[in-house]
Write an enzyme that holds these catalytic residues in place. Structure first.
Site, PDB file in Angstrom:
ATOM      1  N   ALA A   1       0.714  -9.849   1.266  1.00 50.04           N
ATOM      2  CA  ALA A   1       1.456 -10.603   0.243  1.00 50.04           C
ATOM      3  C   ALA A   1       2.910 -10.158   0.357  1.00 50.04           C
ATOM      4  O   ALA A   1       3.176  -9.032   1.159  1.00 50.04           O
ATOM      5  CB  ALA A   1       1.144 -10.494  -1.197  1.00 50.04           C
ATOM      6  N   MET A   2       3.870 -10.783  -0.185  1.00 50.52           N
ATOM      7  CA  MET A   2       5.299 -10.272  -0.263  1.00 50.52           C
ATOM      8  C   MET A   2       6.089 -10.593  -1.585  1.00 50.52           C
ATOM      9  O   MET A   2       5.806 -11.615  -1.886  1.00 50.52           O
ATOM     10  CB  MET A   2       6.024 -10.965   1.064  1.00 50.52           C
ATOM     11  CG  MET A   2       7.537 -10.597   1.310  1.00 50.52           C
ATOM     12  SD  MET A   2       7.880  -9.083   1.627  1.00 50.52           S
ATOM     13  CE  MET A   2       9.517  -8.741   0.864  1.00 50.52           C
TER      14      MET A   2
ATOM     15  N   ASN B   1       8.577 -11.422  -2.888  1.00 53.74           N
ATOM     16  CA  ASN B   1      10.043 -12.261  -3.205  1.00 53.74           C
ATOM     17  C   ASN B   1       9.963 -12.281  -4.774  1.00 53.74           C
ATOM     18  O   ASN B   1       9.060 -12.837  -5.530  1.00 53.74           O
ATOM     19  CB  ASN B   1       9.643 -13.670  -2.478  1.00 53.74           C
ATOM     20  CG  ASN B   1       9.481 -13.391  -1.152  1.00 53.74           C
ATOM     21  OD1 ASN B   1      10.017 -12.822  -0.164  1.00 53.74           O
ATOM     22  ND2 ASN B   1       8.129 -14.156  -0.996  1.00 53.74           N
TER      23      ASN B   1
ATOM     24  N   HIS C   1       0.079  -5.159  -7.380  1.00 56.93           N
ATOM     25  CA  HIS C   1       0.915  -4.555  -6.307  1.00 56.93           C
ATOM     26  C   HIS C   1       2.358  -5.142  -6.284  1.00 56.93           C
ATOM     27  O   HIS C   1       3.368  -4.397  -6.367  1.00 56.93           O
ATOM     28  CB  HIS C   1       0.267  -4.438  -5.010  1.00 56.93           C
ATOM     29  CG  HIS C   1       1.224  -3.811  -3.844  1.00 56.93           C
ATOM     30  ND1 HIS C   1       0.838  -2.508  -3.361  1.00 56.93           N
ATOM     31  CD2 HIS C   1       2.207  -4.356  -3.206  1.00 56.93           C
ATOM     32  CE1 HIS C   1       1.780  -2.198  -2.305  1.00 56.93           C
ATOM     33  NE2 HIS C   1       2.601  -3.534  -2.241  1.00 56.93           N
ATOM     34  N   GLU C   2       2.036  -6.548  -6.190  1.00 55.58           N
ATOM     35  CA  GLU C   2       3.497  -7.326  -5.895  1.00 55.58           C
ATOM     36  C   GLU C   2       4.222  -7.361  -7.356  1.00 55.58           C
ATOM     37  O   GLU C   2       5.327  -7.448  -7.293  1.00 55.58           O
ATOM     38  CB  GLU C   2       3.196  -8.917  -5.408  1.00 55.58           C
ATOM     39  CG  GLU C   2       2.374  -8.891  -4.057  1.00 55.58           C
ATOM     40  CD  GLU C   2       2.796  -7.981  -3.163  1.00 55.58           C
ATOM     41  OE1 GLU C   2       4.023  -7.776  -3.020  1.00 55.58           O
ATOM     42  OE2 GLU C   2       2.100  -7.240  -2.264  1.00 55.58           O
TER      43      GLU C   2
ATOM     44  N   HIS D   1       6.280  -4.231  -7.814  1.00 56.25           N
ATOM     45  CA  HIS D   1       7.491  -4.523  -6.962  1.00 56.25           C
ATOM     46  C   HIS D   1       8.541  -5.218  -7.808  1.00 56.25           C
ATOM     47  O   HIS D   1       9.793  -5.050  -7.271  1.00 56.25           O
ATOM     48  CB  HIS D   1       7.100  -5.154  -5.661  1.00 56.25           C
ATOM     49  CG  HIS D   1       6.856  -4.309  -4.652  1.00 56.25           C
ATOM     50  ND1 HIS D   1       7.045  -3.089  -4.079  1.00 56.25           N
ATOM     51  CD2 HIS D   1       5.848  -4.620  -3.614  1.00 56.25           C
ATOM     52  CE1 HIS D   1       6.589  -2.692  -3.057  1.00 56.25           C
ATOM     53  NE2 HIS D   1       5.665  -3.655  -2.626  1.00 56.25           N
TER      54      HIS D   1
ATOM     55  N   GLU E   1       6.657   1.269  -1.140  1.00 57.05           N
ATOM     56  CA  GLU E   1       5.400   0.840  -1.302  1.00 57.05           C
ATOM     57  C   GLU E   1       4.407   2.186  -1.841  1.00 57.05           C
ATOM     58  O   GLU E   1       3.260   1.572  -2.078  1.00 57.05           O
ATOM     59  CB  GLU E   1       5.015   0.878   0.285  1.00 57.05           C
ATOM     60  CG  GLU E   1       5.845  -0.295   1.078  1.00 57.05           C
ATOM     61  CD  GLU E   1       5.377  -1.798   0.353  1.00 57.05           C
ATOM     62  OE1 GLU E   1       4.621  -1.801  -0.587  1.00 57.05           O
ATOM     63  OE2 GLU E   1       6.314  -2.717   0.507  1.00 57.05           O
TER      64      GLU E   1
HETATM   65 ZN   LIG Z   1       4.233  -3.792  -1.180  1.00 49.32          ZN
END
Ligand SMILES: [Zn+2]
Length: 804
Positions: A237-238, A240, A270-271, A274, A293
C-alpha cells in the site's frame, strides 16, 4: 501547485498542465525542474517561454529566477504498466479501464512538472478530466463539477511523492467516523467482494483513528480518508494523504485465513500511522526513510494488538511474517544500519525499503521503549509531530525529542542500535543462569537487550524470567534457580532483535515438543530460530521437516501454519535438502496438512490453510483432478477460484495438466487474477518447450505488466529437471539485467528476486552471481536482488556441505 490532468485522451497518453508558484531566496539564481514527458509542449517562466530542448534525464534548467516566480507547463505524459507514475490497467472481467497514481520515490515527474524532493512541500489544487462514467478520487475531496470534470479540494502542504489521482468506474462503499468522511473503493468487478469485506476494513479504520487520536493528541489533518484498492500495485500500500492506495488482492474474492485478514488490518493501520508520521511530518531526505517505515511498522502492530479483535496475535504474526524477513536481510551482505545509510539519490534509497528499515527498525523502537518507558516515548513522538507539522524531520530531530522527553542521554544507544548494522546472537546457559551475547565481528556494538527467557516442559510453561543484558555475559540468578525445562527459549516474548541460538538439548526436544508449547508467541520464536539456525548452518534442515510432522497437527495459529508452510515449501525443502530427498520431505508436509484438514472444523481458518497446503503438495492425482473440476472440495471452497488455481498449478508442475486444462480454467475465471494464475501455471509446466515460452514471455515481451512478470517468474523455477533449468540459470544474468531498459526499478526489483535461479543450487550459479556483481551494467535494484539471491544460495550450499 495547480495540476490539471486530462485522462480522456485515449489509452496511451494523458495531458498534464501545471502551474507552480514559488519563491527564491537568491534572485538571479538558477535551478531545475523535474519532468519526464512524452512531449513537453510548453514551459513558461514568469511569462517568458523557456527553451525546452535542454530537457535531459528528466531535468530542465531554469535561469534568472525572480524573488517570486510562476512556472506554467503543458506536457503529454505516458501511462505506465510497471506500477510507477500513472498506471493504467484493463480489467478483463468487464473490459473497464482503471488509472491510479503512484508517485512514490521519483515518479512525480512522470505525471506533472515539479520540484521532486520530499522537503519541498506545497498545497495541491488538482483538477481532472475523465471519461464520464468514471469516478475520480485524490488527496483532496473530489467534486464532480460537470460531466467528466472533477475538482479536488486544495490539500495541506504535501511532498510530491504523496500526490495521487485514482480514476475509473470504481465501486465504492462510503461511511463516516468522528467527522471524517470515509470511502473504500475497488474495481467494479470486485463490487460484491468489496461490499462483503468493507465492514471489517471500516471497523479497523475507525478503531485506528480513535487509537491514534488518543495517542498522539493530534487530529487527523487531511480531510476525507479514502482507501482505494487498485490493480497491479507494486507494494502492499502507499500512504498518500487522504487517498491511500492498496494492492487489490486485499479485497479477498474467495476464502481468507485469519492471518490474511490480520495482515490487511495491519496494512490499514500502517498507512494510517503514516498520516501523522511520514505525511504530516516527512523525512527531510530518503536517507531517513526508517523514520517513516520503522515507526509505521511498529505502530501498526501495536494498534492491531491494542484496538482490534486480533489482540496479541498481531505480535505473533510480526514474528513469523516480518521479523523472519528482517533476519534474512540481516544475514545478507546487503545489510545496513537502520538509520544513517547514505542515499546519494532517490533510487539508491529504494534498496533500503527492506526487512531492516521495517522489521528491525520496529524491533529497535520496542527496545527504545523498554529503555526509556512508553510514556516518554509517546510524549516525545507527540512533541516531534507538533513541532514539525507540515514540515520535515531528521534522525537527530527525532532522537532529540526522545532525549528531552525521557531525560536520558541516548547517544550511545542510538549509535549501537540505529547507526550500526548487524544482529547479536543470544544464547542461554540455564545451569549457570548466563545469557551470552555474541556480537557480530563485522559490526561490533554494545547493544543492551531487554527480553525474557522462558522454559517449557510437557505442554506447560515452567518459568519465565525477565532479563536486561549488560556487556557480553549477563548472569541472572533467577534463571539458574528456575526449575529445569525441556525447552529453554531465549527472547520468548520476542521483545528484542537477536538471533536466538537454542541449546543442543532444546534443539533435540523441539521436533516432539514445539507443538505442545502453550504460548503461540514462544512457538513463533522457536520456529524463527529454527529457520535462522538452518540458514546459518547450525541446524539440520531435516529438524524443521520433523517438527512440522509433529507440531502442525496441534497448531491453531494461522500465522504460524501459513508461514511455516511457506518457508518449508518455498525455501527449506527445495534448496537446503538434496534433490533426492525433496519429494519425501514434501510428502511429510502433505501428510501433516491432511491430518489437520481431517481434524479441523470445516470452514475454519485452520481447515483452509490445511486444504491449500494439501492442494499444493498432494500427489493424489484423482483427488487433484476432482478438486480442479470443482468436485468434492473442502467446505467453503466449492467456488473458490484461487483454491482451484493452486490445484491446477500443482497438476501443471507435475506434468499432469497441459495448456488445455489451464485454458479451460482461465475461461471460467477470466479475471485479472485468473489470467495471472494461468500465466503462473503455464510457466510451472516442467517441459523444455514450456520453459522456453515462459522465459521469452518474461524477459522479452515488453507489453507484460509488472504483475504478469511476477507471475511468470514465480512459476518458472518450481518444476523442471536440472538439464532443462540449468541453461536459464546462466541466461538470468544476461536477460534480467537487460529488462531495466523497459521495466522500472521498483517493479524490476521484485521480478529479479523472483526470477533468480535459487533452485539451481550449485557452485556454477554462485560463480555466475559473483561474476555478475563485477559488472557495471546492473541497476541498483538488480544488483541488490543478485546479492541477496547469492547470499541465500550460499546458505543452502553451506548447509548441504555440513549436513549432506
Ligand atoms: Zn509504510
Amino acid at each position: 501547485m495547480e495540476v490539471d490532468l486530462d485522462l480522456d485522451q485515449g489509452q496511451e497518453h494523458f495531458t498534464s498542465r501545471t502551474r507552480i508558484t514559488f519563491s527564491c531566496t537568491d534572485p538571479g539564481a538558477s535551478t531545475f525542474v523535474d519532468v519526464k514527458p512524452v512531449e513537453l509542449r510548453s514551459l513558461v517562466l514568469n511569462g517568458a517561454p523557456v527553451d525546452v530542448s535542454g530537457l535531459e534525464d528528466g531535468r530542465l534548467q531554469l535561469d534568472g529566477l525572480a524573488a517570486d516566480n510562476v512556472l506554467e507547463a503543458e506536457a503529454v505524459m505516458a501511462y505506465s504498466r510497471d506500477g510507477q507514475g500513472l498506471h493504467r490497467a484493463v480489467d478483463p472481467a468487464d473490459g473497464e479501464h482503471y488509472v491510479y497514481g503512484h508517485l512514490f520515490l521519483d515518479a512525480g515527474p512522470r505525471v506533472f512538472v515539479c520540484f521532486d524532493q520530499p522537503d519541498l512541500k506545497a498545497p495541491y489544487a488538482v483538477s481532472v478530466t475523465a471519461p464520464e462514467a468514471w469516478t475520480v478520487l485524490g488527496n483532496g475531496a473530489a467534486t464532480k463539477v460537470a460531466p467528466g470534470r472533477w475538482e479536488l479540494a486544495e490539500t495541506k502542504p504535501l511532498a510530491t511523492y504523496f500526490v495521487t489521482v485514482c480514476a475509473g468506474p470504481y465501486a465504492s462503499v462510503r461511511s463516516e467516523h468522528d467527522g471524517i468522511p470515509l470511502g473504500i473503493h475497488a474495481r467494479a468487478s470486485l463490487k460484491e467482494a468489496l461490499e462483503r469485506e468493507a465492514p471489517q476494513m471500516l471497523e479497523v479504520t475507525r478503531a485506528s483513528f480513535d487509537y491514534y487520536h488518543r495517542l498522539f493528541g493530534i487530529r487527523y489533518p487531511f480531510g476525507e480518508y479514502h482507501q482505494v484498492f487498485v490493480p497491479e500495485f507494486n507494494a502492499g500500500a502507499m500512504e498518500n494523504p487522504g487517498c491511500v492506495t492498496f494492492r487489490d488482492v486485499y479485497v479477498f474474492r474467495g476464502q481468507a485465513t485469519r492471518d490474511e485478514v490480520l495482515t490487511r488490518s495491519n496494512t490499514i493501520a500502517h498507512e494510517m500511522a503514516h498520516m501523522w508520521f511520514g505525511d504530516l511530518v516527512t523525512m527531510r531526505w530518503w536517507d531517513d526513510l526508517w523514520l517513516n517505515e520503522s515507526f509505521a511498522e511498529y505502530m501498526s502492530h501495536r494498534t492491531v494488538a491494542a484496538a482490534t479483535e486480533f489482540g496479541t496475535e498481531a505480535w505473533v504474526d510480526s514474528t513469523m511474517a516480518r521479523k523472519a524477513w528482517g533476519y534474512a536481510a540481516e544475514r545478507s551482505p546487503s545489510t545496513h544500519p537502520v538509520a544513517g545509510s547514505e542515499a546519494l539519490d532517490a533510487m539508491s534509497a529504494l534498496q533500503d525499503f527492506d526487512g531492516i528499515s521495517y522489521a528491525k527498525g520496529a524491533a529497535t523502537l520496542r527496545q527504545l521503549i523498554a529503555h526509556i518507558g512508553d510514556d516518554a516515548f509517546i510524549a516525545g513522538v507527540s512533541a516531534y509531530l507538533r513541532e514539525h507539522s507540515y514540515g520535515n524531520g531528521t534522525l537527530a530531530d527525532f532522537m532529540g525529542f526522545m532525549e528531552k522527553a525521557s531525560g536520558t542521554d541516548l547517544a550511545d544507544w542510538t549509535r549501537a542500535w540505529l547507526m550500526t548494522a548487524g544482529v547479536d546472537v543470544l544464547a542461554v546457559d540455564k545451569a549457570t543462569g548466563t545469557v551470552e551475547r555474541t556480537v557480530p565481528e563485522a559490526f561490533p556494538a554494545d547493544r543492551p537487550h531487554t527480553l525474557d527467557v522462558a522454559g517449557f516442559s510437557g505442554g506447560a510453561e515452567v518459568f519465565r524470567v525477565p532479563v536486561t543484558t549488560a556487556g557480553g555475559s549477563t548472569v541472572v540468578p533467577e534463571l539458574a534457580a528456575a526449575p529445569a525445562a525441556d525447552l529453554v527459549v531465549p527472547n520468548a516474548g520476542d521483545l528484542t532483535w537477536a538471533t536466538v541460538a537454542l541449546d543442543d538439548a532444546t534443539i533435540a526436544a523441539v521436533p516432539e515438543q514445539l507443538g505442545t508449547v502453550p504460548d503461540p508467541q514462544a512457538r513463533a520464536v522457536l520456529w524463527v530460530s529454527l529457520l535462522d539456525g538452518v540458514c546459518l548452518g547450525r541446524v539440520d534442515p531435516r529438524t524443521m521437516v520433523r517438527t512440522v510432522a509433529s507440531a502442525w497437527p496441534q497448531e491453531d495459529n494461522s500465522s504460524i501454519l501459513n508461514r511455516t508452510a511457506a518457508s518449508l515449501l518455498g525455501r527449506v525443502i527445495p534448496t537446503f535438502l538434496p534433490s533426492e530427498e525433496q519429494d519425501a520431505a514434501e510428502q511429510v508436509v502433505a501428510r501433516a496438512a491432511a491430518a489437520v484438514l481431517a481434524d479441523a472444523v470445516p470452514g475454519s481458518t485452520r481447515a483452509l490453510v490445511a486444504a491449500r497446503t494439501v492442494a499444493r503438495t498432494s500427489t493424489d492425482e484423482a483427488l487433484l483432478r476432482a478438486w480442479a473440476a470443482g468436485e468434492d472440495r473442502p467446505q467453503g471452497l466449492e467456488d473458490d477460484s484461487d483454491f482451484g488455481w493452486i490445484v491446477v498449478r500443482n497438476l501443471a508442475s507435475h506434468g499432469l495438466a497441459g495448456r488445455d486444462l489451464i485454458e479451460a480454467t482461465r475461461e471460467r475465471d477470466d479475471t485479472l487474477q485468473g489470467r495471472l494464475s494461468a500465466l503462473m501455471a503455464g510457466a510451472s509446466m516442467p517441459g523444455a518447450e514450456a520453459k522456453e515460452w515462459a522465459w521469452a514471455e518474461l524477459t522479452t515481451n515488453r507489453s507484460r505488466s509488472n504483475y504478469e512478470l511476477n507471475a511468470l517468474a514465480q512459476g518458472f523455477w518450481v518444476s523442471g529437471g536440472p538439464e532443462v533449468l540449468r541453461p536459464y540459470a546462466a541466461r538470468y544474468f544476461a536477460d534480467v539485467p537487460a529488462m531495466s531498459g523497459w521495466v522500472g526499478d521498483d517493479a524490476l526489483a521484485r521480478v529479479a528476486t523472483l526470477a533468480y535461479p535459487a533452485r539451481v543450487v550449485d557452485e556454477d550459479t554462485a560463480a555466475r552471481s559473483r561474476a555478475a556483481l563485477q559488472r557495471d551494467d546492473l541497476t541498483a535494484a538488480v544488483r541488490r536482488s543478485v546479492v541477496d539471491g547469492q547470499s541465500e544460495l550460499e546458505e543452502a550450499l553451506r548447509s548441504r556441505a555440513a549436513f549432506g
